[in-house]
Write an enzyme that holds these catalytic residues in place. Sequence first.
Site, PDB file in Angstrom:
ATOM      1  N   TYR A 122       0.809  -1.213  -0.052  1.00 46.19           N
ATOM      2  CA  TYR A 122      -0.029   0.037   0.119  1.00 46.19           C
ATOM      3  C   TYR A 122       0.971   1.235   0.068  1.00 46.19           C
ATOM      4  O   TYR A 122       0.389   2.225  -0.721  1.00 46.19           O
ATOM      5  CB  TYR A 122      -0.990   0.002   1.055  1.00 46.19           C
ATOM      6  CG  TYR A 122      -2.347  -0.683   0.773  1.00 46.19           C
ATOM      7  CD1 TYR A 122      -3.348  -0.363  -0.175  1.00 46.19           C
ATOM      8  CD2 TYR A 122      -2.291  -2.173   1.211  1.00 46.19           C
ATOM      9  CE1 TYR A 122      -4.236  -1.012  -0.645  1.00 46.19           C
ATOM     10  CE2 TYR A 122      -3.466  -2.775   0.698  1.00 46.19           C
ATOM     11  CZ  TYR A 122      -4.501  -2.391  -0.109  1.00 46.19           C
ATOM     12  OH  TYR A 122      -5.676  -2.895  -0.454  1.00 46.19           O
TER      13      TYR A 122
ATOM     14  N   ARG B  52       1.405   1.930  -3.540  1.00 43.33           N
ATOM     15  CA  ARG B  52       0.449   2.393  -4.072  1.00 43.33           C
ATOM     16  C   ARG B  52       0.136   3.796  -3.880  1.00 43.33           C
ATOM     17  O   ARG B  52      -0.221   4.677  -4.724  1.00 43.33           O
ATOM     18  CB  ARG B  52      -0.555   1.644  -3.908  1.00 43.33           C
ATOM     19  CG  ARG B  52      -0.564   0.209  -4.535  1.00 43.33           C
ATOM     20  CD  ARG B  52      -1.868  -0.773  -4.556  1.00 43.33           C
ATOM     21  NE  ARG B  52      -2.636   0.056  -5.417  1.00 43.33           N
ATOM     22  CZ  ARG B  52      -4.234  -0.174  -5.178  1.00 43.33           C
ATOM     23  NH1 ARG B  52      -4.417  -0.759  -4.169  1.00 43.33           N
ATOM     24  NH2 ARG B  52      -5.079   0.328  -6.032  1.00 43.33           N
TER      25      ARG B  52
ATOM     26  N   GLN C 256     -15.847   2.250  -8.277  1.00 45.33           N
ATOM     27  CA  GLN C 256     -15.125   1.191  -7.674  1.00 45.33           C
ATOM     28  C   GLN C 256     -13.779   1.771  -7.208  1.00 45.33           C
ATOM     29  O   GLN C 256     -12.871   0.954  -6.742  1.00 45.33           O
ATOM     30  CB  GLN C 256     -15.252   0.083  -8.849  1.00 45.33           C
ATOM     31  CG  GLN C 256     -16.452  -0.423  -9.005  1.00 45.33           C
ATOM     32  CD  GLN C 256     -16.299  -1.389 -10.256  1.00 45.33           C
ATOM     33  OE1 GLN C 256     -16.157  -2.569 -10.149  1.00 45.33           O
ATOM     34  NE2 GLN C 256     -16.852  -0.686 -11.410  1.00 45.33           N
TER      35      GLN C 256
ATOM     36  N   HIS D  61     -15.461   0.286  -2.871  1.00 43.43           N
ATOM     37  CA  HIS D  61     -14.299  -0.214  -2.371  1.00 43.43           C
ATOM     38  C   HIS D  61     -13.541   0.509  -1.391  1.00 43.43           C
ATOM     39  O   HIS D  61     -12.421  -0.078  -1.174  1.00 43.43           O
ATOM     40  CB  HIS D  61     -13.686  -0.850  -3.693  1.00 43.43           C
ATOM     41  CG  HIS D  61     -14.573  -1.694  -4.659  1.00 43.43           C
ATOM     42  ND1 HIS D  61     -14.228  -2.048  -5.785  1.00 43.43           N
ATOM     43  CD2 HIS D  61     -15.522  -2.457  -4.174  1.00 43.43           C
ATOM     44  CE1 HIS D  61     -15.017  -3.043  -6.200  1.00 43.43           C
ATOM     45  NE2 HIS D  61     -16.076  -3.343  -5.500  1.00 43.43           N
TER      46      HIS D  61
ATOM     47  N   CYS E 164      -6.735   3.277  20.526  1.00 42.65           N
ATOM     48  CA  CYS E 164      -6.840   2.073  21.349  1.00 42.65           C
ATOM     49  C   CYS E 164      -5.429   1.449  20.923  1.00 42.65           C
ATOM     50  O   CYS E 164      -5.306   0.265  21.892  1.00 42.65           O
ATOM     51  CB  CYS E 164      -7.933   1.253  20.928  1.00 42.65           C
ATOM     52  SG  CYS E 164      -7.866   0.409  19.316  1.00 42.65           S
TER      53      CYS E 164
ATOM     54  N   THR F 150     -15.467   0.603 -16.579  1.00 45.80           N
ATOM     55  CA  THR F 150     -15.693  -0.537 -15.835  1.00 45.80           C
ATOM     56  C   THR F 150     -15.897  -1.793 -16.514  1.00 45.80           C
ATOM     57  O   THR F 150     -16.671  -1.803 -17.575  1.00 45.80           O
ATOM     58  CB  THR F 150     -16.561  -0.430 -14.623  1.00 45.80           C
ATOM     59  OG1 THR F 150     -16.824  -1.596 -14.138  1.00 45.80           O
ATOM     60  CG2 THR F 150     -17.976  -0.369 -15.223  1.00 45.80           C
ATOM     61  N   SER F 151     -15.040  -2.955 -16.200  1.00 45.12           N
ATOM     62  CA  SER F 151     -15.251  -4.183 -17.228  1.00 45.12           C
ATOM     63  C   SER F 151     -16.197  -4.855 -16.848  1.00 45.12           C
ATOM     64  O   SER F 151     -16.746  -5.797 -17.628  1.00 45.12           O
ATOM     65  CB  SER F 151     -13.895  -5.222 -16.716  1.00 45.12           C
ATOM     66  OG  SER F 151     -13.961  -5.452 -15.422  1.00 45.12           O
TER      67      SER F 151
ATOM     68  N   ALA G 292     -12.433   7.733 -21.861  1.00 44.46           N
ATOM     69  CA  ALA G 292     -13.114   8.211 -20.948  1.00 44.46           C
ATOM     70  C   ALA G 292     -12.810   9.896 -20.932  1.00 44.46           C
ATOM     71  O   ALA G 292     -13.862  10.732 -20.991  1.00 44.46           O
ATOM     72  CB  ALA G 292     -13.197   7.861 -19.918  1.00 44.46           C
TER      73      ALA G 292
HETATM   74  P1  NAD Z   1     -10.868  -3.076 -14.660  1.00 43.48           P
HETATM   75  O1  NAD Z   1      -9.586  -2.952 -14.618  1.00 43.48           O
HETATM   76  O2  NAD Z   1     -11.528  -4.501 -14.459  1.00 43.48           O
HETATM   77  O3  NAD Z   1     -11.526  -2.500 -16.065  1.00 43.48           O
HETATM   78  C1  NAD Z   1     -11.346  -1.402 -16.667  1.00 43.48           C
HETATM   79  C2  NAD Z   1     -12.440  -1.148 -17.717  1.00 43.48           C
HETATM   80  O4  NAD Z   1     -11.882   0.224 -18.018  1.00 43.48           O
HETATM   81  C3  NAD Z   1     -11.988  -2.155 -18.901  1.00 43.48           C
HETATM   82  O5  NAD Z   1     -13.564  -2.410 -19.257  1.00 43.48           O
HETATM   83  C4  NAD Z   1     -11.352  -1.098 -19.924  1.00 43.48           C
HETATM   84  O6  NAD Z   1     -11.706  -1.469 -21.154  1.00 43.48           O
HETATM   85  C5  NAD Z   1     -11.832   0.200 -19.531  1.00 43.48           C
HETATM   86  N1  NAD Z   1     -10.843   1.034 -19.956  1.00 43.48           N
HETATM   87  C6  NAD Z   1      -9.433   1.183 -19.949  1.00 43.48           C
HETATM   88  N2  NAD Z   1      -9.010   2.256 -20.386  1.00 43.48           N
HETATM   89  C7  NAD Z   1      -9.931   3.277 -20.535  1.00 43.48           C
HETATM   90  C8  NAD Z   1     -10.121   4.716 -21.015  1.00 43.48           C
HETATM   91  N3  NAD Z   1      -9.094   5.279 -21.311  1.00 43.48           N
HETATM   92  N4  NAD Z   1     -11.558   5.018 -21.055  1.00 43.48           N
HETATM   93  C9  NAD Z   1     -12.603   4.146 -20.909  1.00 43.48           C
HETATM   94  N5  NAD Z   1     -12.376   2.852 -20.349  1.00 43.48           N
HETATM   95  C10 NAD Z   1     -11.244   2.486 -20.291  1.00 43.48           C
HETATM   96  O7  NAD Z   1     -11.550  -2.151 -13.494  1.00 43.48           O
HETATM   97  P2  NAD Z   1     -12.884  -2.270 -12.585  1.00 43.48           P
HETATM   98  O8  NAD Z   1     -14.027  -2.611 -13.513  1.00 43.48           O
HETATM   99  O9  NAD Z   1     -13.025  -0.859 -12.056  1.00 43.48           O
HETATM  100  O10 NAD Z   1     -12.725  -3.353 -11.732  1.00 43.48           O
HETATM  101  C11 NAD Z   1     -11.494  -3.836 -11.143  1.00 43.48           C
HETATM  102  C12 NAD Z   1     -11.124  -3.719  -9.699  1.00 43.48           C
HETATM  103  O11 NAD Z   1      -9.903  -3.315  -8.913  1.00 43.48           O
HETATM  104  C13 NAD Z   1     -12.166  -2.878  -8.914  1.00 43.48           C
HETATM  105  O12 NAD Z   1     -12.739  -3.757  -7.913  1.00 43.48           O
HETATM  106  C14 NAD Z   1     -11.485  -1.865  -8.331  1.00 43.48           C
HETATM  107  O13 NAD Z   1     -11.674  -1.351  -6.739  1.00 43.48           O
HETATM  108  C15 NAD Z   1      -9.828  -2.349  -8.319  1.00 43.48           C
HETATM  109  N6  NAD Z   1      -9.033  -1.058  -8.788  1.00 43.48           N
HETATM  110  C16 NAD Z   1      -8.984   0.136  -8.365  1.00 43.48           C
HETATM  111  C17 NAD Z   1      -8.235   1.034  -9.198  1.00 43.48           C
HETATM  112  C18 NAD Z   1      -8.443   2.438  -8.760  1.00 43.48           C
HETATM  113  O14 NAD Z   1      -8.720   2.638  -7.666  1.00 43.48           O
HETATM  114  N7  NAD Z   1      -7.971   3.396  -9.713  1.00 43.48           N
HETATM  115  C19 NAD Z   1      -7.293   0.576 -10.190  1.00 43.48           C
HETATM  116  C20 NAD Z   1      -7.224  -0.870 -10.357  1.00 43.48           C
HETATM  117  C21 NAD Z   1      -7.841  -1.568  -9.840  1.00 43.48           C
HETATM  118 ZN    ZN Z   2      -8.523   1.577  17.616  1.00 39.77          ZN
END
Ligand code: NAD
Ligand code: ZN
Length: 244
Positions: free
Chosen positions: A68, A71, A102, A120, A151, A189-190, A232
């Site tokens: 972490y 990250r 997410q 999340h 604590c 989102t995937s 996006a």
């Molecule tokens: P995912 O990685 O499974 O999917 C990402 C999606 O974004 C894909 O469908 C991809 O085609 C699309 N994508 C990629 N680049 C893009 C762009 N420039 N514009 C538009 N779409 C684009 O991510 P998810 O669906 O969020 O699920 C993954 C899990 O991992 C979640 O539980 C999440 O909490 C975690 N996660 C979070 C982060 C973060 O906080 N930024 C990063 C990685 C993973």
């Molecule tokens: Zn505590």
Amino acid sequence: MNNNGIEEVRARLEEARSVAVLTGAGVSAESGVPTFRGAGGLWRNYRAEELATPQAFARDPALVWGWYNMRRETLADLSPNSAHTALAALEGRLEDFTLITQNVDALHAMGGSRRIVELHGNIWRVRCTGCGAVRENRDVPIAIPPSCDKCGALLRPHIVWFGEALQDDVIAAAYAALERCDLLLVIGTSGVVQPAASMAAAAKGAGAYVVEVNIEATPNTTVVDQMIVGRAAEMVPLIVGVNR
Ligand code: NAD
Ligand code: ZN
């Protein structure tokens, strides 16, 4: 290019009184947030699925906190992109707006969004494993092992790990927004991680017009009314009608 789709979505957004948005890692891609699965997804030969679990933390909290810290260091230098800021502008025009994400990167809040449901959790919050207190903590790096100022027990990231349930109040807030919205935007989102994967269908079932923005088709694509194929950071400002 899907210009007809964009015009249609813009018109629908003008008319909508209640809007919900569901975002995933794709909305942060153009801010440079590394994905779990892509290149650089390994840390000291561990995969995220081996570190972001309650079992890993019970076995070796210092190892998990080390990951972490890596990250946190990466995310501390990143900024919201034009998709985040366009969503904040959209929120400003609407009385009823909910952004369900997410992502744990907190870039929506940095981009100006206020009504956010973090499914999340948030990488800049810690939770006490003893008393349950949740606190903001932006230390980079955080001192390992971090302990609760109330604590003394060990602190963990305030993040939903693999195999853990989402908080009931968070789920309830998300579904309330999905059920009352006239329009749902599903961005980057995937559509494979539950429960977020069912949210487009839930909103559609409750009568919303559902729009997807993604660089490729996903399982949600067959559910939505309009698919906008593209990045996006380019497509969201076009849909919302703000300059980038
Ligand atoms: P995912 O990685 O499974 O999917 C990402 C999606 O974004 C894909 O469908 C991809 O085609 C699309 N994508 C990629 N680049 C893009 C762009 N420039 N514009 C538009 N779409 C684009 O991510 P998810 O669906 O969020 O699920 C993954 C899990 O991992 C979640 O539980 C999440 O909490 C975690 N996660 C979070 C982060 C973060 O906080 N930024 C990063 C990685 C993973
Ligand atoms: Zn505590």
